[in-house]
Scaffold this motif. Structure first.
Motif, short mmCIF file in Angstrom:
data_model
loop_
_atom_site.label_atom_id
_atom_site.label_comp_id
_atom_site.label_asym_id
_atom_site.label_seq_id
_atom_site.Cartn_x
_atom_site.Cartn_y
_atom_site.Cartn_z
N GLU A 2 0.83 -1.19 0.00
CA GLU A 2 0.00 0.00 0.00
C GLU A 2 0.87 1.25 0.00
N LYS A 3 0.38 2.26 -0.69
CA LYS A 3 1.12 3.52 -0.73
C LYS A 3 1.08 4.18 0.65
N MET A 4 2.18 4.88 1.00
CA MET A 4 2.25 5.57 2.28
C MET A 4 1.42 6.85 2.20
N LYS A 5 0.29 6.84 2.90
CA LYS A 5 -0.65 7.95 2.83
C LYS A 5 -0.72 8.66 4.17
N ILE A 6 -0.87 9.97 4.11
CA ILE A 6 -1.14 10.77 5.30
C ILE A 6 -2.38 11.62 5.07
N PHE A 7 -3.02 12.02 6.17
CA PHE A 7 -3.99 13.11 6.12
C PHE A 7 -3.20 14.35 6.53
N TYR A 8 -3.41 15.44 5.81
CA TYR A 8 -2.65 16.65 6.08
C TYR A 8 -3.61 17.79 6.44
N ASP A 9 -3.52 18.24 7.67
CA ASP A 9 -4.42 19.21 8.29
C ASP A 9 -3.73 20.58 8.32
N VAL A 10 -4.27 21.52 7.55
CA VAL A 10 -3.62 22.83 7.40
C VAL A 10 -4.23 23.87 8.34
N ASP A 11 -3.47 24.24 9.36
CA ASP A 11 -3.75 25.43 10.17
C ASP A 11 -5.18 25.52 10.73
N THR A 12 -5.72 24.42 11.21
CA THR A 12 -7.08 24.48 11.78
C THR A 12 -7.00 24.99 13.22
N GLN A 13 -6.74 26.27 13.32
CA GLN A 13 -6.52 26.95 14.61
C GLN A 13 -7.58 28.02 14.83
N GLY A 14 -7.79 28.35 16.08
CA GLY A 14 -8.86 29.27 16.45
C GLY A 14 -8.87 30.58 15.70
N ASP A 15 -7.73 31.21 15.54
CA ASP A 15 -7.70 32.53 14.90
C ASP A 15 -8.12 32.49 13.44
N ILE A 65 2.23 42.59 7.56
CA ILE A 65 1.44 42.23 6.38
C ILE A 65 0.03 41.78 6.79
N PHE A 66 -0.03 40.93 7.81
CA PHE A 66 -1.30 40.41 8.32
C PHE A 66 -1.50 40.89 9.76
N PRO A 67 -2.75 41.01 10.20
CA PRO A 67 -2.98 41.35 11.62
C PRO A 67 -2.35 40.29 12.52
N PRO A 68 -1.96 40.65 13.75
CA PRO A 68 -1.41 39.66 14.68
C PRO A 68 -2.35 38.47 14.84
N HIS A 69 -1.79 37.26 14.75
CA HIS A 69 -2.60 36.05 14.83
C HIS A 69 -1.75 34.89 15.29
N CYS A 70 -2.38 33.90 15.87
CA CYS A 70 -1.72 32.67 16.29
C CYS A 70 -0.43 32.94 17.06
N VAL A 71 -0.53 33.89 17.99
CA VAL A 71 0.61 34.20 18.86
C VAL A 71 0.77 33.06 19.86
N PHE A 72 2.01 32.67 20.08
CA PHE A 72 2.32 31.51 20.93
C PHE A 72 1.52 31.51 22.23
N ASP A 73 0.89 30.37 22.49
CA ASP A 73 0.20 30.09 23.75
C ASP A 73 -1.01 30.99 24.01
N THR A 74 -1.61 31.50 22.94
CA THR A 74 -2.87 32.22 23.07
C THR A 74 -4.00 31.29 22.66
N GLU A 75 -5.21 31.67 23.02
CA GLU A 75 -6.37 30.85 22.66
C GLU A 75 -6.48 30.70 21.14
N GLY A 76 -6.22 31.77 20.42
CA GLY A 76 -6.32 31.73 18.96
C GLY A 76 -5.28 30.87 18.29
N GLN A 77 -4.20 30.56 19.00
CA GLN A 77 -3.14 29.74 18.42
C GLN A 77 -3.46 28.25 18.54
N ARG A 78 -4.39 27.92 19.41
CA ARG A 78 -4.68 26.51 19.66
C ARG A 78 -5.55 25.91 18.56
#
Length: 222
Positions: A2-15, A65-78
């Motif tokens: 079988e081919k080596m398959k992954i599911f790839y989850d892109v940035d599903t974070q609160g912010d 360039i972008f508004p502050p987002h996904c700052v380490f250890d914030t709710e929006g980064q989780r």
């Protein structure tokens, strides 16, 4: 084999995914159910879940360039509930099986990710989520990611998350260039703006990526 398959989850974070998030991607709330269905399916089928997460320090240059987002250890980064591996209440789990790979340039980081994926695919451990941290929309700026893809001999990736016109596109085109067949789940992605999303979809098609639906993935029709 079988081919080596992954599911790839892109940035599903609160912010990005929550309507009150600092950099909410329009319509992202509407794909949460599909993301949960894909995440749960991967765990049941013991398909390794790999992904990316933004992890920015305070005052990151990207915030010019972008508004502050996904700052380490914030709710929006989780990560959002729907994309968590073995979250309490799902599969009777009582802890998160997740590992975050920092953008440190440390060669050993990719080896950790390779070992986790091997264990999951061989049924040695309950599914683990391995997420590569980044400070740029392109996950390949974390050198451990490319080392992981090569070392784990990844051949196929089912891709979902946000945003279509930035992080999703960069991951898909980067993997296609490395001869990894990407299956982009069209009803589990969302983009920032209509024009850039349209061009991103076209670029991904040109790169050789294939578009599928959540239902097709769950019915194993890819």
């Amino acid at each position: 084999r079988e081919k080596m398959k992954i599911f790839y989850d892109v940035d599903t974070q609160g912010d990005f995914m929550n309507s009150q998030g600092a950099l909410y991607v329009p319509g992202a709330e509407g794909i949460k159910d599909n993301i949960q269905a894909l995440t749960d399916f991967a765990q049941v089928k013991k398909i390794p879940v790999i992904g990316s997460v933004d992890n920015h320090p305070e005052g990151d240059p990207e915030f010019k360039i972008f508004p502050p987002h996904c700052v380490f250890d914030t709710e929006g980064q989780r990560k959002i509930y729907e994309s968590l591996i073995n979250f309490p209440g799902r599969f009777g789990g009582d802890q998160h099986y997740t590992r975050f790979i920092p953008n440190s340039g440390n060669k050993n980081e990719s080896l950790v990710a390779i070992r986790e994926v091997k264990n999951v695919s061989e049924g040695i451990v309950f599914p683990t989520g391995v997420y590569f941290e980044k400070q740029h929309y392109d996950v390949f700026t974390n050198s451990a990611f490319e080392e992981f893809l090569t070392g784990a001999k990844i051949e196929e990736a089912v891709i979902y998350g946000v945003a279509t016109d930035y992080c999703v596109k960069a991951a898909v085109i980067g993997m296609q260039k490395r001869e990894i067949q990407c299956y982009v789940v069209e009803d589990a992605i969302r983009g920032v703006a209509p024009d850039t999303t349209k061009s991103a979809l076209e670029e991904m098609i040109i790169s050789g990526a294939r578009f599928v639906t959540t239902k097709q993935v769950l019915k194993e029709r890819i």
